[in-house]
Enzyme design. Structure first.
Site, PDB file in Angstrom:
ATOM      1  N   LEU B 221       0.782  -1.240  -0.107  1.00  0.00           N
ATOM      2  CA  LEU B 221      -0.018   0.130   0.020  1.00  0.00           C
ATOM      3  C   LEU B 221       0.826   1.192   0.223  1.00  0.00           C
ATOM      4  O   LEU B 221       1.708   1.574   0.759  1.00  0.00           O
ATOM      5  CB  LEU B 221      -0.967  -0.087   1.279  1.00  0.00           C
ATOM      6  CG  LEU B 221      -1.802   1.197   1.448  1.00  0.00           C
ATOM      7  CD1 LEU B 221      -2.950   1.279   0.362  1.00  0.00           C
ATOM      8  CD2 LEU B 221      -2.353   1.112   2.779  1.00  0.00           C
ATOM      9  N   ASP B 222       0.589   2.110  -0.861  1.00  0.00           N
ATOM     10  CA  ASP B 222       1.284   3.465  -1.116  1.00  0.00           C
ATOM     11  C   ASP B 222       2.783   3.323  -1.203  1.00  0.00           C
ATOM     12  O   ASP B 222       3.595   4.245  -0.973  1.00  0.00           O
ATOM     13  CB  ASP B 222       1.105   4.191   0.131  1.00  0.00           C
ATOM     14  CG  ASP B 222      -0.333   4.671   0.413  1.00  0.00           C
ATOM     15  OD1 ASP B 222      -1.153   4.614  -0.537  1.00  0.00           O
ATOM     16  OD2 ASP B 222      -0.819   4.915   1.483  1.00  0.00           O
ATOM     17  N   GLU B 223       3.290   2.224  -1.784  1.00  0.00           N
ATOM     18  CA  GLU B 223       4.810   1.798  -1.719  1.00  0.00           C
ATOM     19  C   GLU B 223       5.045   1.538  -3.138  1.00  0.00           C
ATOM     20  O   GLU B 223       6.193   1.319  -3.549  1.00  0.00           O
ATOM     21  CB  GLU B 223       5.130   0.912  -0.947  1.00  0.00           C
ATOM     22  CG  GLU B 223       4.960   1.421   0.629  1.00  0.00           C
ATOM     23  CD  GLU B 223       5.724   0.565   1.683  1.00  0.00           C
ATOM     24  OE1 GLU B 223       6.354  -0.455   1.228  1.00  0.00           O
ATOM     25  OE2 GLU B 223       5.770   0.975   2.580  1.00  0.00           O
TER      26      GLU B 223
END
Lengths: 278, 278, 278, 278
Positions: B221-223
């Site tokens: 997530l978000d990476e």
């Protein structure tokens, strides 16, 4: 293993990249980085290539010239510190920043000397062990003063002349001695506020941004090829003096950025514009 | 005369540019623009070249493959509108901007459909003559909802999936169907404020900048690989709500910028990063 | 509990803030926010105050007038949506952004109508349920066309007129009808590139930044009081067309920012400048 | 005629501005500038006022205290140069910039001394006629070293301590001696990349912006109240080292900006945030 920078520009034609990289390959060189640009309007080609390997300069240049159009402008150079002379007047911020970067080997240049028509920056310069020359412009003819400056610069034979807030207008004669070698910082986002007192002009116009422009100097005042520009916001609480104060930082940064680009051989002059590979 | 874009990346080795441009020259093609990058850490080479001429795709590809290392990843494509499906939730700003650009042919893409787990954007989408699908997530299992979304997307077979403020977390199963094809806009300057309510986090931390990040979606997530980021200043007069309001414009712009780069074939994914030729 | 905005400007004198806040205190009002500025050059005072409480408008105004110099300009207003008419020509980006913000109640204004001298934006406007008026300028006298536009605007009686890339020059007669009520977006960082084709001018000058300026319209073309400005970087790969394309986003944002400030009653006009409390 | 700055913060209540300006009016003072902010979440009031006139400090303070809530924090001060001690390690850029501004009287502060745990900046500092103290941290206990630094600072009794890239973590004991007096520059846009090697972290994450944060130092590493932040763009051609190089300029500017705000008494600390009147 040597590291070279190859700079070339010439009229565009099919096969240029192939012909150049063929020669580089035949000389067993490795391309570390490579930038190209075709100016479609001028039909002109620009290339900056960094290569590594065992280089025979003479042979490489001969083979490149043989492979390229006659009108090519070709420079093969190793990364090296450019030699510069800095002209200043009274303001310390751009000069001080250059002295700091020079002192800590972060400028890709060597400041040979600083020349000013005022004396107030003498201590700053000499404490960095850089020669400071005070050439006052008062009580002598403009031409005489400029001649003194020119003679002094010529003794240093610099690669580039940097006008770090030098507030004197230079004659075409002077400019002709440093074609494509002289960089000025102007305290506005050109072409806005050409000429004197840009911050006063900016204040009177009520702009919400101010800026700075680093450019090569030509005979047309403030109209030479632009290298770098930036702006910062201002508001109604600024007067001309506080705009000038706020502008110092952006002037300093824009000049430093432009010089870094020029000293790393990343800037081509293309008529009255620049092509920059950063 | 045809215009093609050649994209390739492979392990770096000497002579790559020469070998590629040799093939292009033998096919009598003109290089309009050319960008290269060598990732020295990975020893990996990236190249994006625009060529013009009479192209025999099959022969050109065969000759290029013959001239290049086996592990090369090679794409030869004509400029074309990418087909996309947009996922949204409730917020209009990113979606509205994409609909406008799409409508005026300024997106380099064609929006095939918009899917949302809420219904409030239906009118906006349909007035632009784009199919809108309302797939509510309430009262059904997360997996069931995601399966509905996936099935619907697959009916459109898009080149890319754009998450324009889609506020649902996607499963690894879903993500695996759109490897390197799914772009999200996150409302913070990642890696700051990962996860939920970034503006609330930003307000509580008292930051003086907020921002947005467009990135490819991976299972972390978000990476995923970052494509574009920008920030804007805020101050003590902002609360979480007014930060969110101020952040809309930067979210909209960052997503639009990232999509432009992706849709013009300017973005390479290199492990968890991007190489972008803009 | 009511929420009011008090705007006033007058010649500066000692005790102004005291006298104003005394009246507010006597009326048992709470100051939610308060901004002041003294223009030292003009010796002029500006103040914007948000107050809450049970307000008797007539009495409050009477008491304020009694406490302030005769030359005061005083406005007491509740936050309300300004009524606007938008003029456009062919370009969609500023208009489209305003329509979106208007539609989602994020503009602090109500778009009453859009008038254009071209017809290509008709569908866009009408799909948002806003009246669109096509008033072609061809084959009629300039004055006749302008009279048609003026008459149409007057039927709507708007608070403000927004020129969202309206590419017609307005006569002093027209301008005189909308003193301090007409906001234009100019596609350059004024005062650079006044007049026609700023992006062409920018390209020819070889600038490294382009920008946009939102300003009140006066009789001096591109010389009215500036509300907001911003710039973005460009480089040698941009031509006039791609500069214009890149400039769209900054034009859109600068106009939206200026309108937000004006519509929230945050902008004072002070001779040919603005004082803005944001 | 004297020029004073009045700083106060207290729980918000009705009539505060009236009560303060009444006292100022009764003392026949002119308000030159005035900024207020009400933190609605905390119900707390902040005010910074510049006044001119013949000031009787004792009487004015007495009257202000009488007019204000008991919990008020009140400072009445004339503009004066703050006395500071600078801590540095090896990097020259922030320190050099402060030395230049100090030398040319452009810092609103007086650097009393520079302390470093390395010796390489000794020449730079002493050439500006500022005492330089080399306190190596090697071969002694961390606590012993910190005690030496603390004792040395106390001999100078500075108003503020500036950590200009001081790369040592300070103990709670040390921090407790300089509550709200110690300003650090962190080389990332906090809260991203807390801790060591932010540029290495940034490179590995593949971010497209890097930044800097100036903040007050508290016991929570990199978590004190933020004063100023800024970011600059980077791309795939940057590695950790060139990011660090590019980051120097933004670190330098952000620290200089934060110090200017603090030294001009424009910064209030409000729990873990700042309220800044600029």
């Amino acid at each position: 293993m040597q590291h070279y920078i190859l700079l070339l520009d010439c009229p565009d034609q099919k096969g240029l990249v192939y012909n150049i990289t063929r020669v580089l390959y035949q000389h067993d060189l490795n391309i570390v980085s490579n930038n190209e640009f075709v100016d479609l309007e001028r039909q002109h080609f620009f290339m900056r290539t960094e290569v590594e390997g065992n280089i025979n300069e003479t042979n490489l240049l001969a083979d490149l010239y043989a492979a390229l159009p006659k009108q090519v402008k070709l420079v093969l150079t190793q990364e090296h510190k450019k030699k510069i002379v800095v002209l200043a007047t009274k303001e310390y911020h751009c000069l001080g920043d250059l002295l700091l970067r020079n002192h800590f080997d972060n400028l890709n240049a060597e400041i040979l000397a600083v020349i000013s028509n005022h004396n107030n920056l003498a201590d700053l310069v000499t404490q960095f062990k850089i020669p400071f020359h005070y050439l006052p412009h008062e009580n002598i003819l403009r031409d005489t003063h400029e001649k003194q400056v020119l003679d002094l610069i010529n003794r240093y034979n610099p690669d580039f002349l940097v006008l770090a807030k030098y507030m004197r207008i230079l004659s075409p004669y002077f400019v002709s001695h440093f074609r494509e070698q002289m960089i000025n910082i102007h305290h506005s986002f050109l072409p806005a506020f050409i000429g004197a007192n840009p911050y006063k002009q900016a204040f009177e116009r009520g702009v919400k941004i101010i800026g700075a422009t680093a450019h090569f100097v030509t005979n047309n005042l403030d109209e030479g090829p632009i290298i770098a520009q930036a702006t910062i916001p201002v508001d109604h609480t600024h007067n001309a003096a506080s705009m000038a104060q706020a502008g110092r930082d952006v002037e300093t940064l824009v000049l430093a950025k432009a010089l870094k680009l020029v000293f790393e051989d990343r800037v081509f002059i293309s008529q009255n514009k620049t092509v920059i590979f950063d």
